[in-house]
Design an enzyme around this catalytic site. Structure first.
Site, PDB file in Angstrom:
ATOM      1  CD  GLU A  47       3.882   5.506  -9.508  1.00 59.69           C
ATOM      2  OE1 GLU A  47       3.017   5.457 -10.421  1.00 59.69           O
ATOM      3  OE2 GLU A  47       3.668   5.172  -8.326  1.00 59.69           O
ATOM      4  CG  ASN A 110       6.473   4.859  -5.945  1.00 60.97           C
ATOM      5  OD1 ASN A 110       7.177   5.568  -6.685  1.00 60.97           O
ATOM      6  ND2 ASN A 110       5.336   4.308  -6.361  1.00 60.97           N
ATOM      7  CE  LYS A 127       1.764   6.154  -4.992  1.00 62.28           C
ATOM      8  NZ  LYS A 127       1.665   5.205  -6.160  1.00 62.28           N
ATOM      9  CD  GLU A 146       1.965   1.914  -5.929  1.00 62.23           C
ATOM     10  OE1 GLU A 146       1.014   2.135  -6.700  1.00 62.23           O
ATOM     11  OE2 GLU A 146       2.694   2.818  -5.485  1.00 62.23           O
ATOM     12  CB  CYS A 172       0.830   7.480  -8.860  1.00 57.57           C
ATOM     13  SG  CYS A 172      -0.248   6.607  -9.989  1.00 57.57           S
ATOM     14  CG  ASN A 197       3.531   3.552 -13.560  1.00 58.58           C
ATOM     15  OD1 ASN A 197       4.036   2.870 -14.426  1.00 58.58           O
ATOM     16  ND2 ASN A 197       4.239   4.480 -12.921  1.00 58.58           N
TER      17      ASN A 197
HETATM   18  N1  ING Z   1      -1.791   3.822  -9.497  1.00 63.19           N
HETATM   19  C1  ING Z   1      -3.171   4.103  -9.470  1.00 63.19           C
HETATM   20  C2  ING Z   1      -3.518   5.569  -9.276  1.00 63.19           C
HETATM   21  O1  ING Z   1      -3.830   6.065  -8.199  1.00 63.19           O
HETATM   22  C3  ING Z   1      -5.375   3.582  -8.531  1.00 63.19           C
HETATM   23  C4  ING Z   1      -3.902   3.229  -8.518  1.00 63.19           C
HETATM   24  C5  ING Z   1      -6.072   3.784  -9.721  1.00 63.19           C
HETATM   25  C6  ING Z   1      -5.999   3.732  -7.341  1.00 63.19           C
HETATM   26  C7  ING Z   1      -7.428   4.147  -9.681  1.00 63.19           C
HETATM   27  C8  ING Z   1      -7.366   4.085  -7.280  1.00 63.19           C
HETATM   28  C9  ING Z   1      -8.075   4.291  -8.468  1.00 63.19           C
HETATM   29  O2  ING Z   1      -3.549   6.214 -10.314  1.00 63.19           O
HETATM   30  C10 ING Z   1      -0.801   4.186  -8.626  1.00 63.19           C
HETATM   31  N2  ING Z   1       0.443   3.753  -8.957  1.00 63.19           N
HETATM   32  O3  ING Z   1      -1.004   4.824  -7.606  1.00 63.19           O
END
Ligand code: ING
Length: 311
Positions: A47, A110, A127, A146, A172, A197
């Site tokens: 991503e 995205n 996304k 985001e 993601c 990420n």
């Molecule tokens: N990053 C993270 C993901 O879903 C996240 C944000 C992490 C949300 C952990 C909830 C829990 O892996 C992106 N870029 O979506």
């Protein structure tokens, strides 16, 4: 006759604020050369693979924000990657920040694209599940903006036939939502590719760090098994300007088993020969959707957004 596709996931280590797109594309090309050497014919990149994960930074100057976006694809910076892939006859998934105009309005997504071995963009995904927040959280160690910097994807979860396989994409946070996989599963998807990420720290709630990797793999394995599809996930990881993100790039089989997993938090290639018939017995038995699903009981899934307890 079993269809096979030799695939690779190209994990990227950190991209720092100071790193140019050209330097990053050189790294992508190096991973592509390694994939070619390993006999891969399809490669998945992360991503937002061309820049640092800029949603971690609070910015108010739109021009500064837009500097992280691509207004055309391919472009001068990414042309070397497209040319090399075409020379090798390799298809790929590339994630980047897309700036475009729709009905006279500027839109920012995205995005990831599917590029076929002849260098043609055959699919695009924007996304849908945008995590994080849209306002500045000054107390947080970093931001996750985001919801501020991107529009919600407007093209749904589609599939495309490429390289003799039915391919779909997500990005993601989408991988944490079962609906993502099921909408593609209901279209007969065989390979779902995605980039991510994922910060190692949860800025909203103190959480043991090992849970980030556990939830990441749990989501991939469940989505793969419950839809009898291969799931290929490419991390951008390591510490970007000191902000750590998990690695764990993986190739997950339709059985839910992990076929390959990255070991580092650097640029790293993992490869597997995908047997595209492996999921067939699951689609014919336990996940024969047409035999077993009871859609008359699933109405809340699309009619209700948030949970509501009425008892
Ligand atoms: N990053 C993270 C993901 O879903 C996240 C944000 C992490 C949300 C952990 C909830 C829990 O892996 C992106 N870029 O979506």
């Amino acid at each position: 006759m079993s269809r096979k596709l030799r695939a690779a996931v190209a994990q990227l280590g950190p991209i720092h604020l100071a790193d140019s797109r050209e330097a990053v594309v050189e790294r992508l090309c190096a991973l592509l050369r390694e994939a070619h050497g390993a006999g891969a014919k399809f490669v998945v990149f992360p991503e937002l693979a061309l820049t640092t994960f800029f949603p971690r930074w609070w910015m108010t100057d739109q021009a500064k924000i837009d500097a992280y976006f691509e207004s055309e694809m391919p472009n001068a910076a990414t042309r070397p990657l497209f040319d090399l892939a075409k020379e090798y006859g390799i298809g790929f998934n590339l994630g980047y920040a897309e700036l475009t105009q729709e009905k006279g309005e500027i839109r920012r997504y995205n995005t990831s694209i599917l590029v076929d071995p002849a260098g043609h963009i055959v699919g695009r995904y924007r996304k849908i599940h945008l995590p994080g927040h849209s306002e500045h959280l000054p107390q947080a160690p970093f931001q996750h903006l985001e919801k501020r910097y991107f529009n919600v994807g407007n093209e749904g979860f589609k599939v495309w036939r490429m390289q003799d396989a039915v391919m779909g994409m997500c990005i993601c946070n989408d991988r944490r939502w079962p609906e993502t996989y099921r909408v593609m599963g209901l279209q007969g998807v065989e390979i779902i590719s995605l980039g991510y990420n994922t910060p190692i720290e949860n800025i909203h709630h103190r959480e043991p760090e090992h849970l980030r990797m556990f939830h990441h793999l749990l989501s991939l394995q469940a989505g793969a098994y419950q839809n009898a599809a291969w799931v290929l996930a490419a991390a951008k990881c390591g510490a970007e300007d000191g902000f750590a993100m998990i690695g764990g790039s993986a190739i997950v089989a339709p059985t839910g088993e992990i076929a390959a997993q990255a070991l580092s938090e650097e640029d790293e290639l993992i490869t597997t020969t995908l047997d595209l018939e492996l999921g067939e017995y699951l689609r014919r038995t336990v996940f024969a959707f047409e035999k077993h699903r009871r859609t008359e009981h699933y109405g809340l899934i699309t009619s209700r957004t948030g949970a509501k307890t009425e008892v």
